[in-house]
Scaffold this motif. Structure first.
Motif, PDB file in Angstrom:
ATOM      1  N   UNK A  14       0.821  -1.383  -0.253  1.00 16.17           N
ATOM      2  CA  UNK A  14      -0.170  -0.114  -0.108  1.00 16.17           C
ATOM      3  C   UNK A  14       0.857   1.050  -0.257  1.00 16.17           C
ATOM      4  N   UNK A  15       0.019   2.449  -0.537  1.00 14.22           N
ATOM      5  CA  UNK A  15       1.212   3.560  -0.360  1.00 14.22           C
ATOM      6  C   UNK A  15      -0.049   4.517   0.360  1.00 14.22           C
ATOM      7  N   UNK A  16       0.700   6.003   0.248  1.00 15.54           N
ATOM      8  CA  UNK A  16       0.162   7.593   0.135  1.00 15.54           C
ATOM      9  C   UNK A  16      -0.459   7.873   2.056  1.00 15.54           C
ATOM     10  N   UNK A  17      -1.046   7.943   2.550  1.00 16.94           N
ATOM     11  CA  UNK A  17      -1.228   8.086   4.295  1.00 16.94           C
ATOM     12  C   UNK A  17      -1.574   6.799   4.748  1.00 16.94           C
ATOM     13  N   UNK A  18      -1.170   4.939   4.061  1.00 17.05           N
ATOM     14  CA  UNK A  18      -1.040   3.516   4.667  1.00 17.05           C
ATOM     15  C   UNK A  18       0.185   3.073   4.303  1.00 17.05           C
ATOM     16  N   UNK A  19       0.567   1.834   5.099  1.00 16.73           N
ATOM     17  CA  UNK A  19       1.495   1.450   4.262  1.00 16.73           C
ATOM     18  C   UNK A  19       1.341  -0.137   4.807  1.00 16.73           C
ATOM     19  N   UNK A  20       1.934  -1.306   4.346  1.00 13.52           N
ATOM     20  CA  UNK A  20       2.009  -1.927   4.782  1.00 13.52           C
ATOM     21  C   UNK A  20       1.222  -3.387   3.776  1.00 13.52           C
ATOM     22  N   UNK A  21       0.122  -3.663   4.114  1.00 16.26           N
ATOM     23  CA  UNK A  21      -0.387  -4.751   3.361  1.00 16.26           C
ATOM     24  C   UNK A  21      -1.888  -5.021   3.776  1.00 16.26           C
ATOM     25  N   UNK A  22      -2.822  -5.457   2.709  1.00 20.99           N
ATOM     26  CA  UNK A  22      -3.507  -5.464   3.373  1.00 20.99           C
ATOM     27  C   UNK A  22      -4.270  -5.778   4.229  1.00 20.99           C
ATOM     28  N   UNK A  23      -3.199  -7.342   4.415  1.00 20.21           N
ATOM     29  CA  UNK A  23      -3.711  -8.189   5.668  1.00 20.21           C
ATOM     30  C   UNK A  23      -3.244  -7.586   7.463  1.00 20.21           C
ATOM     31  N   UNK A  24      -2.142  -6.445   7.104  1.00 18.88           N
ATOM     32  CA  UNK A  24      -1.132  -6.045   7.770  1.00 18.88           C
ATOM     33  C   UNK A  24      -1.410  -4.205   7.717  1.00 18.88           C
ATOM     34  N   UNK A  25      -1.931  -3.764   7.896  1.00 16.50           N
ATOM     35  CA  UNK A  25      -1.975  -2.104   7.483  1.00 16.50           C
ATOM     36  C   UNK A  25      -1.998  -0.930   8.819  1.00 16.50           C
ATOM     37  N   UNK A  26      -0.998  -0.052   8.232  1.00 16.68           N
ATOM     38  CA  UNK A  26      -0.464   1.214   9.422  1.00 16.68           C
ATOM     39  C   UNK A  26      -1.192   2.573   9.000  1.00 16.68           C
ATOM     40  N   UNK A  27      -1.088   3.343   9.318  1.00 14.85           N
ATOM     41  CA  UNK A  27      -1.641   4.811   9.118  1.00 14.85           C
ATOM     42  C   UNK A  27      -0.654   5.353   9.297  1.00 14.85           C
ATOM     43  N   UNK A  28       0.076   6.055   8.620  1.00 17.04           N
ATOM     44  CA  UNK A  28       1.531   6.235   9.144  1.00 17.04           C
ATOM     45  C   UNK A  28       0.886   8.430   8.386  1.00 17.04           C
TER      46      UNK A  28
END
Length: 246
Positions: free
Chosen positions: A161-175
């Motif tokens: 994922x890219x943008x305001x979130x990182x990681x994958x669909x199963x493990x997402x972090x809001x940065x």
């Protein structure tokens, strides 16, 4: 008679190619080929079996379809095939068997024919990560994009994922929130996420809205001249002392 028919079919030559999808919204595609018998273009009605494999040799069929009474004119024939969601992006091959209508057993033609990309699969060049997509307009990489029919509204996907979130669909972090970083600090009990203009980031902090609507940094109330009460805990009251008013 049966022996002569088998001998005739042992010399069959099949030249095949795939003409894209019959519809951009289904898993059906059109298969067109040229059938020769003993070096001459075949004409008449023939029965066909199409078995789908994941390799050019051996293995078990993923699916098998029968098309009886297919009209062949000057060697040319066309059939619609639909194996369902059997194209995840890996290689697929068709094993074709043919006989004259009522001609006994089928004769297998060799070699197996590779299933190539259709025109709409070229549009989605990267839909391997949109396995169950339902509108692949923005997808980029689909070797066999039959499963990515329209991937704008993908229900299931994988990848980074890219943008305001990182990681994958199963493990997402809001940065980030609204383009501003979120501090990598775990909150404690009762804290909320606040924006700190000094550090230009969101970070955990104390919730200053107490149950009584107050809060702030007051640690005690000391009564002045002519007043009574005050205190530093519990409910604090202030009154006028005797002779407090002149």
């Amino acid at each position: 008679m049966l022996r002569n028919i088998r001998k005739l079919f042992s010399t069959l030559v099949l030249i095949v190619f795939i003409i894209g999808a019959a519809s951009a919204q289904t898993t059906e595609f059109t298969y067109q080929g040229s059938l020769n018998v003993s070096g001459s273009a075949a004409t008449g009605n023939y029965d066909f079996e199409f078995a789908l494999f994941d390799g050019a040799f051996g293995g078990s069929p993923i699916g098998t379809l029968t098309r009886n009474g297919v009209a062949v004119a000057n060697g040319i024939f066309a059939v619609n095939l639909d194996f369902g969601p059997a194209f995840p992006g890996t290689n697929r091959f068709l094993e074709i068997r043919v006989r004259q209508v009522g001609g006994g057993s089928f004769t297998m033609l060799s070699p197996r024919q590779p299933v190539n990309s259709s025109p709409y699969a070229v549009k989605s060049l990267n839909a391997d990560s949109a396995t169950n997509a339902v509108n692949a307009t923005t997808a980029t990489n689909a070797t066999n994009a039959v499963n990515a029919v329209n991937a704008t509204t993908a229900a299931n996907f994988s990848g980074t994922l890219a943008g305001d979130v990182t990681g994958t669909q199963g493990s997402t972090t809001v940065t980030r929130l609204q383009g501003r970083n979120v501090a990598n600090t775990a909150p404690t009990g009762g804290q909320v996420l606040k924006f700190n203009s000094g550090t230009n980031q969101w970070q955990p902090d104390t919730d200053n809205t107490g149950t009584g609507g107050g809060g702030g940094t007051i640690t005690g109330v000391t009564p002045g001249t002519g007043l009574t009460g005050g205190g530093s805990t519990g409910n604090v009251t202030v009154g006028i002392a005797n002779s407090g008013v002149g």
